[in-house]
Enzyme design. Structure first.
Site, PDB file in Angstrom:
ATOM      1  N   CYS A  91      14.151 -39.621 -26.417  1.00  0.00           N
ATOM      2  CA  CYS A  91      14.218 -40.292 -27.692  1.00  0.00           C
ATOM      3  C   CYS A  91      14.049 -38.984 -28.735  1.00  0.00           C
ATOM      4  CB  CYS A  91      13.363 -41.452 -27.855  1.00  0.00           C
ATOM      5  SG  CYS A  91      13.572 -42.216 -29.603  1.00  0.00           S
ATOM      6  N   HIS A 150       0.365 -42.244 -19.628  1.00  0.00           N
ATOM      7  CA  HIS A 150       1.876 -42.623 -19.955  1.00  0.00           C
ATOM      8  C   HIS A 150       2.820 -41.596 -20.047  1.00  0.00           C
ATOM      9  CE1 HIS A 150       5.073 -44.076 -22.414  1.00  0.00           C
ATOM     10  NE2 HIS A 150       4.542 -45.269 -22.274  1.00  0.00           N
ATOM     11  N   GLU A 193       5.097 -40.346 -21.728  1.00  0.00           N
ATOM     12  CA  GLU A 193       5.331 -39.897 -22.978  1.00  0.00           C
ATOM     13  C   GLU A 193       4.227 -38.600 -23.327  1.00  0.00           C
ATOM     14  OE1 GLU A 193       6.266 -42.137 -26.663  1.00  0.00           O
ATOM     15  OE2 GLU A 193       5.125 -40.681 -27.532  1.00  0.00           O
ATOM     16  N   SER A 216      11.936 -52.013 -24.988  1.00  0.00           N
ATOM     17  CA  SER A 216      12.702 -51.572 -23.822  1.00  0.00           C
ATOM     18  C   SER A 216      13.213 -53.016 -23.389  1.00  0.00           C
ATOM     19  CB  SER A 216      12.247 -50.854 -22.815  1.00  0.00           C
ATOM     20  OG  SER A 216      10.640 -51.381 -22.771  1.00  0.00           O
TER      21      SER A 216
HETATM   22  S1  SF4 Z   1      10.261 -47.018 -29.148  1.00  0.00           S
HETATM   23 FE1  SF4 Z   1      12.238 -46.468 -29.198  1.00  0.00          FE
HETATM   24  S2  SF4 Z   1      12.448 -45.236 -31.198  1.00  0.00           S
HETATM   25 FE2  SF4 Z   1      10.718 -45.633 -30.741  1.00  0.00          FE
HETATM   26  S3  SF4 Z   1      10.011 -43.475 -29.807  1.00  0.00           S
HETATM   27 FE3  SF4 Z   1      10.264 -44.901 -28.074  1.00  0.00          FE
HETATM   28  S4  SF4 Z   1      12.523 -44.824 -27.427  1.00  0.00           S
HETATM   29 FE4  SF4 Z   1      12.323 -43.785 -29.515  1.00  0.00          FE
END
Ligand code: SF4
Length: 310
Positions: A96, A124, A126, A266
């Site tokens: 993203c 996580h 990320e 999601s």
């Molecule tokens: S929730 Fe959606 S818009 Fe927000 S960072 Fe994650 S993928 Fe990107």
């Protein structure tokens, strides 16, 4: 039974883009297309893409040489990207853009010689990606209490960044604790928490004021969905995170006069539709949608796929 839908809910622009990347790649290059990790945290999405020809793997080394490879929306560490390069894999990056922005910001602070305090949840994907993108010392914390235990080299050379899907209120408390102990620390305040997370949290809080029970549609490993459940629960209503309509226990709603529904970033819209249909089987319902912001965010496709349409 009143059933109220939060607005906005469900898919964000980053998730829509990631799914579209996989679909367009299958269309352009033909199956199989390899995807490192779940493209987004939702079993239903993953299964649908698998049926179209996506193969999900945990490690780059599982991908045969030359096979088209997609990185998930959560982002990856530089070492993963490097490994893919060493193996000659043509990579399409579905990270993203709002996660990439945090990567760039973290590296920019590190380039200034600052140690980084990353606010986020260990384990996580990320967080693994962000930590692995910053060349320099990164401390991961998630609670205000952890600030006192931080051991830093120079308290005047610090910066903080955050995961994109945290609770805005909880993050603010951590930032305050950081600023109290390290008055010269710099950082983006809560602006790293993405627009979709912030909008869904605001709507969940409003929803919780109007109903007795809140149902959050989302995966158990979805960070933003878990935060939505917590926010509704903090407002004092019973709140459940469910993967789909099958997970609904009728006892949760049988005495409720109002049931609120929201969905993590999601969770596909059809899962919400199926949940409404399930509630209709339990009781006669009166359906309404909260007035809320309309999101018009859309991210560009990666260059490899910008000439295709799905
Ligand atoms: S929730 Fe959606 S818009 Fe927000 S960072 Fe994650 S993928 Fe990107």
């Amino acid at each position: 039974m009143r059933v109220v839908l939060a607005q906005p809910r469900g898919f964000c622009a980053g998730v829509e883009r990631a799914i579209e990347i996989v679909e367009r790649a299958i269309e352009k290059y033909g199956p199989p297309i390899y995807v490192r990790h779940e493209i987004v945290h939702n079993r239903h999405v993953v299964e649908r893409l698998r049926a179209k020809g996506a193969l999900f793997v945990d490690e780059i080394d599982e991908i045969p040489p030359g096979a088209v490879t997609i990185f998930s929306a959560h982002g990856v560490a530089s070492a993963i990207e490097q490994r893919a390069g060493e193996r000659g894999l043509p990579v399409i990056d579905a990270t993203c853009p709002l996660v990439s922005k945090v990567h760039i910001e973290g590296q920019r602070y590190a380039n200034q010689g600052r140690e980084i305090i990353l606010i986020g949840h260990a384990g996580h994907p990320e967080i693994e990606g962000t930590m692995g993108r910053i060349n320099g010392r990164v401390h991961l914390i998630s609670q205000p209490e952890e600030v006192a235990r931080l051991k830093v080299v120079d308290p005047d050379k610090l910066a903080f960044i955050t995961q994109t899907t945290l609770s805005v209120d909880d993050t603010r408390a951590v930032i305050e604790a950081l600023k109290e102990r390290f008055p010269t620390i710099v950082g983006p305040d809560t602006k790293d928490i993405c627009y979709a997370t912030q909008n869904r949290q605001r709507a969940a809080r409003e929803l919780a004021r109007m109903v007795d029970v809140v149902l959050v549609v989302g995966a158990p490993n979805s960070s933003n969905s878990n935060r939505l459940r917590e926010i509704a629960a903090e407002s004092g209503v019973a709140s459940y995170l469910i993967e789909d309509a099958c997970a609904l226990d009728p006892n949760w709603v049988k005495d409720a006069s109002g049931v609120g529904i929201t969905a993590g970033a999601s969770a596909p819209a059809e899962l919400v539709e199926e949940l409404i249909a399930r509630l209709r089987e339990i009781a006669e319902i009166e359906l309404s949608v909260l007035a809320g912001v309309t999101e018009n965010v859309r991210f560009r496709m990666p260059s490899q796929l910008s000439d295709t349409s799905s």
